[in-house]
Write a protein that holds these residues in place. Structure first.
Motif, PDB file in Angstrom:
ATOM      1  N   PHE A   1       0.798  -1.232   0.000  1.00  0.00           N
ATOM      2  CA  PHE A   1       0.000   0.000   0.000  1.00  0.00           C
ATOM      3  C   PHE A   1       0.832   1.285   0.000  1.00  0.00           C
ATOM      4  CE2 PHE A   1      -3.010  -3.052   1.983  1.00  0.00           C
ATOM      5  CZ  PHE A   1      -4.008  -2.976   1.019  1.00  0.00           C
ATOM      6  N   CYS A   2       2.141   1.186  -0.303  1.00  0.00           N
ATOM      7  CA  CYS A   2       2.975   2.381  -0.409  1.00  0.00           C
ATOM      8  C   CYS A   2       4.152   2.073  -1.325  1.00  0.00           C
ATOM      9  CB  CYS A   2       3.444   2.860   0.967  1.00  0.00           C
ATOM     10  SG  CYS A   2       4.573   1.717   1.792  1.00  0.00           S
ATOM     11  N   ASN A   3       4.982   3.071  -1.561  1.00  0.00           N
ATOM     12  CA  ASN A   3       6.078   2.876  -2.514  1.00  0.00           C
ATOM     13  C   ASN A   3       7.391   2.466  -1.869  1.00  0.00           C
ATOM     14  OD1 ASN A   3       4.796   3.287  -4.987  1.00  0.00           O
ATOM     15  ND2 ASN A   3       4.752   5.508  -4.608  1.00  0.00           N
ATOM     16  N   CYS A   4       7.351   2.074  -0.599  1.00  0.00           N
ATOM     17  CA  CYS A   4       8.578   1.652   0.069  1.00  0.00           C
ATOM     18  C   CYS A   4       9.060   0.320  -0.508  1.00  0.00           C
ATOM     19  CB  CYS A   4       8.335   1.490   1.566  1.00  0.00           C
ATOM     20  SG  CYS A   4       8.021   3.058   2.377  1.00  0.00           S
ATOM     21  N   PRO A   5      10.390   0.110  -0.497  1.00  0.00           N
ATOM     22  CA  PRO A   5      10.920  -1.168  -0.986  1.00  0.00           C
ATOM     23  C   PRO A   5      10.581  -2.293   0.000  1.00  0.00           C
ATOM     24  CG  PRO A   5      12.681   0.153  -0.036  1.00  0.00           C
ATOM     25  CD  PRO A   5      11.463   1.028  -0.047  1.00  0.00           C
TER      26      PRO A   5
ATOM     27  N   SER B   1      13.176   3.178   3.969  1.00  0.00           N
ATOM     28  CA  SER B   1      12.332   2.021   3.666  1.00  0.00           C
ATOM     29  C   SER B   1      11.073   1.939   4.528  1.00  0.00           C
ATOM     30  CB  SER B   1      13.133   0.716   3.720  1.00  0.00           C
ATOM     31  OG  SER B   1      13.942   0.652   4.848  1.00  0.00           O
ATOM     32  N   VAL B   2      10.761   2.978   5.249  1.00  0.00           N
ATOM     33  CA  VAL B   2       9.498   3.039   5.995  1.00  0.00           C
ATOM     34  C   VAL B   2       8.951   4.455   5.830  1.00  0.00           C
ATOM     35  CG1 VAL B   2       8.443   2.948   8.280  1.00  0.00           C
ATOM     36  CG2 VAL B   2      10.208   1.295   7.687  1.00  0.00           C
ATOM     37  N   CYS B   3       7.663   4.578   5.469  1.00  0.00           N
ATOM     38  CA  CYS B   3       7.091   5.922   5.309  1.00  0.00           C
ATOM     39  C   CYS B   3       5.926   6.119   6.279  1.00  0.00           C
ATOM     40  CB  CYS B   3       6.650   6.139   3.856  1.00  0.00           C
ATOM     41  SG  CYS B   3       5.205   5.160   3.408  1.00  0.00           S
ATOM     42  N   ASP B   4       5.177   7.189   6.088  1.00  0.00           N
ATOM     43  CA  ASP B   4       4.070   7.502   6.995  1.00  0.00           C
ATOM     44  C   ASP B   4       2.944   6.472   6.960  1.00  0.00           C
ATOM     45  OD1 ASP B   4       5.264   9.643   8.092  1.00  0.00           O
ATOM     46  OD2 ASP B   4       4.173  11.176   6.970  1.00  0.00           O
ATOM     47  N   VAL B   5       2.878   5.676   5.875  1.00  0.00           N
ATOM     48  CA  VAL B   5       1.834   4.648   5.807  1.00  0.00           C
ATOM     49  C   VAL B   5       2.073   3.587   6.878  1.00  0.00           C
ATOM     50  CG1 VAL B   5       0.834   2.802   4.390  1.00  0.00           C
ATOM     51  CG2 VAL B   5       1.302   5.038   3.369  1.00  0.00           C
ATOM     52  N   GLU B   6       3.319   3.090   6.961  1.00  0.00           N
ATOM     53  CA  GLU B   6       3.627   2.081   7.984  1.00  0.00           C
ATOM     54  C   GLU B   6       3.497   2.662   9.384  1.00  0.00           C
ATOM     55  OE1 GLU B   6       5.369   2.619   5.244  1.00  0.00           O
ATOM     56  OE2 GLU B   6       6.664   0.938   4.696  1.00  0.00           O
ATOM     57  N   LEU B   7       3.754   3.964   9.508  1.00  0.00           N
ATOM     58  CA  LEU B   7       3.652   4.590  10.830  1.00  0.00           C
ATOM     59  C   LEU B   7       2.203   4.903  11.190  1.00  0.00           C
ATOM     60  CD1 LEU B   7       6.702   7.028  10.658  1.00  0.00           C
ATOM     61  CD2 LEU B   7       6.536   4.909  11.950  1.00  0.00           C
TER      62      LEU B   7
HETATM   63 ZN   LIG Z   1       5.896   2.949   3.140  1.00  0.00          ZN
END
Ligand SMILES: [Zn+2]
Length: 608
Positions: A27-31, A79-85
């Protein structure tokens, strides 16, 4: 063990979760890369139960258990953005991950749904920052038809992977967020599986189907299997966390055995009109003079010894239900989970732990136990002793009824440990941040099944059986790489080692999980360079499995000139021997120092 599983009424279902090797997360562009290096960001959070959407009783109870606990999350800038947070709504569902699941659906003859709806499944252990896991049904009503029979495929879903646990403490848990959001394909069969061997065949086949998409992650931990098992008069038990294919059939075998024994115990308890007495008795005074070290420590720190009487349970608490696990072990699991105590002591195992027969008599008297009664003791501080014994009473009552419905955790030896009661159904509700997606079948093709690779392997001189085993065990890529890198080594020998080392280590009572691909790689490479004899490969690996490091120097072959000298010496000092006897003698003396084939060749030349 020779068991008639159809007579036992065995039914099992399998759920496999496979991490996908896509370009980005679900659900995001993180690797989608799992990391364990030093985090750039460390965040402290508390999870709170939110009323409304998730207001189910079992969920609330689970939150209650976590009260006072907080969570530490490790994250990385790149490799972690606001979606995972959980600071930002999710982005669009990754079409690549959806495509892999649709391909799997095609191979499983499952029907893809008209619209993909993302749902939320409540998770309360902190492994997801949002408090739920997102999942979407991709296809349903498929089937596979194998040698062992037809098995229906209930669902194919695409899901997000949870955060990886780093550390569990009593007051907080630490998770790494790099794994959170990696796409997972989840395939669930119906409970059509009727034997442990069939379960293994189904698991191997589903793994092969997923790998045939060529878009799955490889290695330990990238695929997880959950199994549900029941027998006639038993109950549905879910077993979580089997990471090893070779363990699956054993899990089913042992669970069927467990349920069979629990059913027999229940029958006996009913016949005896057994009961768990709902009264917790403080027996601390009896122990003030007892020489039990175990209990003395507890009393020294201000604890108590409490007991419950189990009417007509004598002999049954100590009865084995799985290898080295008894009904008493199950009571102990409950006491540990619900009372946070270290364990229980039951009368079937006494005298032991410094508690002698006179002590047992005194406890019996205090509890008014008759000759057919049993008791359970807990030594702990009072706040923990009471819930622990209440849990024991609860488990004892269930033992009279039969097999409790529950979720259990797979142990490394194929036995299981209580994890939690079976959660209520309907834990899912729609994800409000996502639009539904219409699945596009254009471009979704039926891939070449890996089983077709078996023919390629046979051309390399690998037997048909061995070729299929390589594929069933998911070792096809590693095998191909090893063959490519080590052209001096017979492909069939490489295959043989790859598929048999685990079993060989088990036979030697060693831990094969200590051996990884790098160890095998180093051994094959030494073999390729003529520095290691075939005969030494298993020996060198066995040292790794017994906890030592891989020491190929020790098994280094001797140079040809030295070998010839050594053989000349053996021939001249055994001039009376025939060639075959000479070979035997030389092999014995030079085992592992030189390839057997070479020894024979030189001896043939020398013995004329
Ligand atoms: Zn992300």
């Amino acid at each position: 063990m020779n068991v008639d599983y159809s007579q036992l009424g065995l039914k099992a279902g399998l759920e496999i979760h496979q991490q996908l090797d896509t370009k980005t997360k679900l659900f995001c562009n993180c690797p989608p890369v799992i990391r364990d290096d030093k985090p750039d960001i460390v965040i402290k959070r508390r999870l709170r139960a939110s009323a409304g959407e998730a207001g189910k009783v079992d969920v609330a109870a689970a939150y209650e258990q976590l009260r006072g606990k907080h969570f530490i999350y490790h994250a990385y800038n790149d490799s972690v953005c606001d979606v995972e947070l959980d600071e930002e709504p999710i982005h669009e569902l990754n079409p690549e991950a959806l495509g892999v699941c649709m391909q799997a659906a095609l191979m499983l003859s499952a029907r893809v749904v008209d619209r993909i709806l993302v749902m939320r499944k409540t998770v309360v252990d902190g492994s997801n920052t949002s408090g739920f896991q997102r999942t979407a049904l991709v296809a349903k009503n498929g089937f596979i038809d194998l040698l062992s029979g037809k098995v229906r495929i209930g669902t194919v879903c695409v899901e997000e992977e949870s955060a990886k646990i780093v550390e569990r403490r009593s007051d907080y848990d630490v998770y790494n967020l790099s794994r959170l959001g990696i796409p997972l394909a989840e395939i669930a069969t119906e409970a059509d599986i009727k034997s442990p061997e069939q379960l293994r065949e189904v698991a191997e086949y589903l793994g092969m189907v997923l790998r045939s998409t060529r878009k799955v992650k490889r290695g330990l931990g990238t695929i997880r299997q959950d199994v549900n098992v029941s027998i006639k008069d038993g109950a549905r038990v879910e077993i979580k966390g089997a990471q090893e294919l070779r363990l699956l059939s054993k899990l089913v075998e042992y669970e069927a055995l467990r349920q069979k024994n629990l059913v027999e115990i229940a029958t006996e308890l009913k016949k005896r009109k057994a009961a768990a007495v709902d009264k917790i008795v403080n027996v601390t005074d009896i122990f003030s003079s007892i020489e039990s070290k175990l209990i003395k420590n507890t009393l020294g720190s201000g604890g108590v010894v409490s007991a419950v009487k189990l009417r007509h349970f004598k002999g049954l608490i100590g009865r084995e239900i799985q290898p080295d696990r008894r009904l008493g072990t199950e009571m102990s699991d409950y006491a540990k989970t619900f009372g946070k105590v270290t364990g229980i002591i039951h009368s079937d195992e006494l005298p032991k732990y410094g508690i002698n027969e006179t002590d047992v008599e005194r406890i019996n008297k205090k509890l008014s136990c008759g000759s057919n009664d049993a008791f359970v003791l807990v030594a702990a501080d009072e706040e923990r002793a009471a819930p622990a014994l209440k849990a024991v009473i609860d488990r004892a009552r269930q033992a009279i009824k039969g097999v409790p419905k529950e979720v259990r955790k797979a142990n490394a030896d194929g036995t299981t440990t209580f994890l939690r009661p079976m959660p209520g159904s309907a834990r899912m509700y729609p994800e409000t941040d996502a639009k539904s997606v219409k699945p596009e079948s254009e471009g979704i093709t039926f891939p070449r099944l890996l089983t077709e690779k078996a023919n390629d392997f046979e051309k390399l001189g690998v037997s048909k059986d061995l070729a299929h085993t390589l594929i069933n065990e998911g070792a096809e890529d590693f095998f191909e790489l090893m063959v490519e890198e080590n052209s001096n080594v017979n492909a069939s020998f490489i295959a043989e080692i790859i598929v048999s080392y685990a079993k060989e280590m088990e036979r030697r009572n060693l831990d094969h999980t200590k051996i990884n691909d790098n160890h095998l790689k180093a051994a094959f490479s030494a073999l390729n360079e003529g520095k290691l004899a075939k005969e030494s490969v298993m020996e060198a690996l066995a040292e790794v499995a017994s906890g030592q490091s891989l020491d190929l120097e020790k098994y280094k072959t001797i140079p040809d000139s030295e070998l010839e000298k050594e053989l000349k010496r053996i021939v001249s000092s055994n001039s009376e021997l025939q060639l075959s006897a000479l070979i035997g003698k030389a092999m014995g003396q030079l085992r592992g120092k030189a390839p057997g084939k070479k020894i024979v060749e030189i001896l043939k030349k020398l013995h004329k």
